[in-house]
Design a protein around this motif. Structure first.
Motif, mmCIF file in Angstrom:
data_model
loop_
_atom_site.group_PDB
_atom_site.id
_atom_site.type_symbol
_atom_site.label_atom_id
_atom_site.label_comp_id
_atom_site.label_asym_id
_atom_site.label_seq_id
_atom_site.Cartn_x
_atom_site.Cartn_y
_atom_site.Cartn_z
ATOM 1 N N LEU A 26 52.383 57.959 99.204
ATOM 2 C CA LEU A 26 52.883 56.670 99.626
ATOM 3 C C LEU A 26 52.557 55.643 98.424
ATOM 4 O O LEU A 26 53.318 55.055 97.651
ATOM 5 C CB LEU A 26 52.916 56.019 100.832
ATOM 6 C CG LEU A 26 53.548 54.684 101.265
ATOM 7 C CD1 LEU A 26 55.181 54.801 101.481
ATOM 8 C CD2 LEU A 26 53.152 54.105 102.607
ATOM 9 N N LEU A 27 51.003 55.618 98.290
ATOM 10 C CA LEU A 27 50.598 54.785 97.449
ATOM 11 C C LEU A 27 51.113 55.329 95.831
ATOM 12 O O LEU A 27 51.339 54.239 95.213
ATOM 13 C CB LEU A 27 49.093 54.635 97.320
ATOM 14 C CG LEU A 27 48.413 53.702 96.197
ATOM 15 C CD1 LEU A 27 48.728 52.403 96.711
ATOM 16 C CD2 LEU A 27 46.820 53.949 96.894
ATOM 17 N N LYS A 44 56.319 52.495 90.498
ATOM 18 C CA LYS A 44 57.348 51.512 90.544
ATOM 19 C C LYS A 44 56.868 50.281 89.745
ATOM 20 O O LYS A 44 57.483 49.296 89.413
ATOM 21 C CB LYS A 44 57.851 51.242 91.808
ATOM 22 C CG LYS A 44 58.571 52.313 92.246
ATOM 23 C CD LYS A 44 59.289 52.172 93.738
ATOM 24 C CE LYS A 44 59.982 53.368 94.330
ATOM 25 N NZ LYS A 44 60.164 53.336 95.760
ATOM 26 N N LEU A 45 55.612 50.276 89.663
ATOM 27 C CA LEU A 45 54.896 48.974 88.951
ATOM 28 C C LEU A 45 55.061 49.359 87.505
ATOM 29 O O LEU A 45 55.005 50.368 86.928
ATOM 30 C CB LEU A 45 53.209 48.769 89.249
ATOM 31 C CG LEU A 45 53.142 48.510 90.701
ATOM 32 C CD1 LEU A 45 51.587 48.576 90.875
ATOM 33 C CD2 LEU A 45 53.745 47.338 91.253
ATOM 34 N N PRO A 46 54.781 47.982 86.978
ATOM 35 C CA PRO A 46 54.598 48.319 85.286
ATOM 36 C C PRO A 46 53.365 48.976 85.058
ATOM 37 O O PRO A 46 52.468 48.920 85.732
ATOM 38 C CB PRO A 46 54.529 46.730 84.788
ATOM 39 C CG PRO A 46 55.270 45.803 86.030
ATOM 40 C CD PRO A 46 54.893 46.534 87.123
ATOM 41 N N LEU A 47 53.591 49.439 84.040
ATOM 42 C CA LEU A 47 52.551 50.789 83.500
ATOM 43 C C LEU A 47 51.112 50.030 83.401
ATOM 44 O O LEU A 47 50.177 50.727 83.947
ATOM 45 C CB LEU A 47 52.906 51.419 81.981
ATOM 46 C CG LEU A 47 52.031 52.570 81.629
ATOM 47 C CD1 LEU A 47 51.949 53.490 82.618
ATOM 48 C CD2 LEU A 47 52.497 53.030 80.001
ATOM 49 N N GLN A 48 50.971 48.880 82.665
ATOM 50 C CA GLN A 48 49.795 48.268 82.661
ATOM 51 C C GLN A 48 49.069 47.874 83.956
ATOM 52 O O GLN A 48 47.927 48.134 84.286
ATOM 53 C CB GLN A 48 49.858 46.950 81.861
ATOM 54 C CG GLN A 48 48.499 46.139 81.605
ATOM 55 C CD GLN A 48 47.733 46.453 80.295
ATOM 56 O OE1 GLN A 48 47.888 47.584 79.667
ATOM 57 N NE2 GLN A 48 46.690 46.001 80.067
ATOM 58 N N GLN A 49 50.230 47.313 84.814
ATOM 59 C CA GLN A 49 49.281 46.829 86.358
ATOM 60 C C GLN A 49 48.999 48.151 86.936
ATOM 61 O O GLN A 49 47.869 48.289 87.709
ATOM 62 C CB GLN A 49 50.581 46.322 87.228
ATOM 63 C CG GLN A 49 50.823 44.846 86.510
ATOM 64 C CD GLN A 49 52.188 44.163 87.499
ATOM 65 O OE1 GLN A 49 52.385 44.758 88.238
ATOM 66 N NE2 GLN A 49 52.694 43.133 86.876
ATOM 67 N N ALA A 77 52.343 42.994 94.387
ATOM 68 C CA ALA A 77 53.424 43.849 94.692
ATOM 69 C C ALA A 77 53.262 45.029 95.721
ATOM 70 O O ALA A 77 54.198 45.463 96.435
ATOM 71 C CB ALA A 77 53.727 44.745 93.357
ATOM 72 N N LEU A 78 52.278 45.561 95.825
ATOM 73 C CA LEU A 78 51.701 46.716 96.706
ATOM 74 C C LEU A 78 51.700 46.064 98.053
ATOM 75 O O LEU A 78 52.217 46.704 99.174
ATOM 76 C CB LEU A 78 50.536 47.398 96.193
ATOM 77 C CG LEU A 78 50.610 48.350 95.150
ATOM 78 C CD1 LEU A 78 49.175 48.790 94.720
ATOM 79 C CD2 LEU A 78 51.486 49.382 95.330
#
Length: 193
Positions: A121-122, A128-133, A171-172
């Motif tokens: 799940l994580l 789905k997050l931006p690559l850097q984040q 976001a998470l």
């Protein structure tokens, strides 16, 4: 593309492409789960393959995705327990220097299943997050690196690391709140189990 329910129906009808769908869907999680049980990379592919052979043999019995998933986890768990038993027998006969011993409690197995599902799940949420984040979250939270280490590794500033980590956590948190999972409990569970 067929839905999970359509693939489940197709599996019951004998569709090999539906079997491939479920293999793609669950192989990684089952591999991770098996590794947490036996920590023997050489036997895990055989265990996973065997679980899908058994799924195919019993394909007409599954009417929900939960039944199918439970079946796969139980088959993998039992195969891992068998592998550990064989290891202990070889050890008892002097054929092996180290035995792989498994705790045989349902609570421990359930914890490992939950851990595996939460990792998946994580992982999905991080994709789905931006690559850097996502990268900064992995480095700081999952790998436990300091801000200075991350700055050096990524050639960035501390403020960028703080900002990206903060955005990733926010976001998470939203993703897990939608699923009724406390973000903080998730991180604690993943880090300390």
């Amino acid at each position: 593309m067929a839905t999970i329910e359509e693939n489940l129906t197709n599996l019951r009808l004998g569709s090999e492409s539906a079997l491939s769908f479920f293999m793609d869907m669950y192989s990684h999680n089952l591999h991770f789960f098996a590794y947490k049980l036996v920590r023997d990379k050489d036997t895990i592919p055989e265990v996973i393959s065997e679980s899908f052979v058994k799924l195919w043999a019993h394909r007409t019995q599954f009417f929900s995705i939960e039944e199918l998933k439970s079946f796969l986890y139980i088959v993998v768990r039992n195969s891992c327990l068998d592998q550990a038993k064989k290891g202990r027998e070889r050890y008892a006969h002097g054929q092996m220097e180290e035995a792989v011993l498994l705790p045989n409690t349902d609570t421990d197995i359930l914890t490992k299943i939950i851990h595996t599902e939460l990792i998946a799940l994580l992982g999905d949420a991080l994709e789905k997050l931006p690559l850097q984040q996502a990268k900064i979250f992995r480095l700081t939270i999952l790998e436990g690196k300091t801000t200075a280490e991350v700055c050096e590794e990524l050639q960035t500033t501390a403020s960028t690391v703080y900002f990206a980590r903060s955005k990733a956590i926010s976001a998470l948190r939203r993703v897990f709140l939608k699923k009724n999972i406390s973000y903080y409990l998730l991180v604690i569970f993943l880090l300390f189990s």
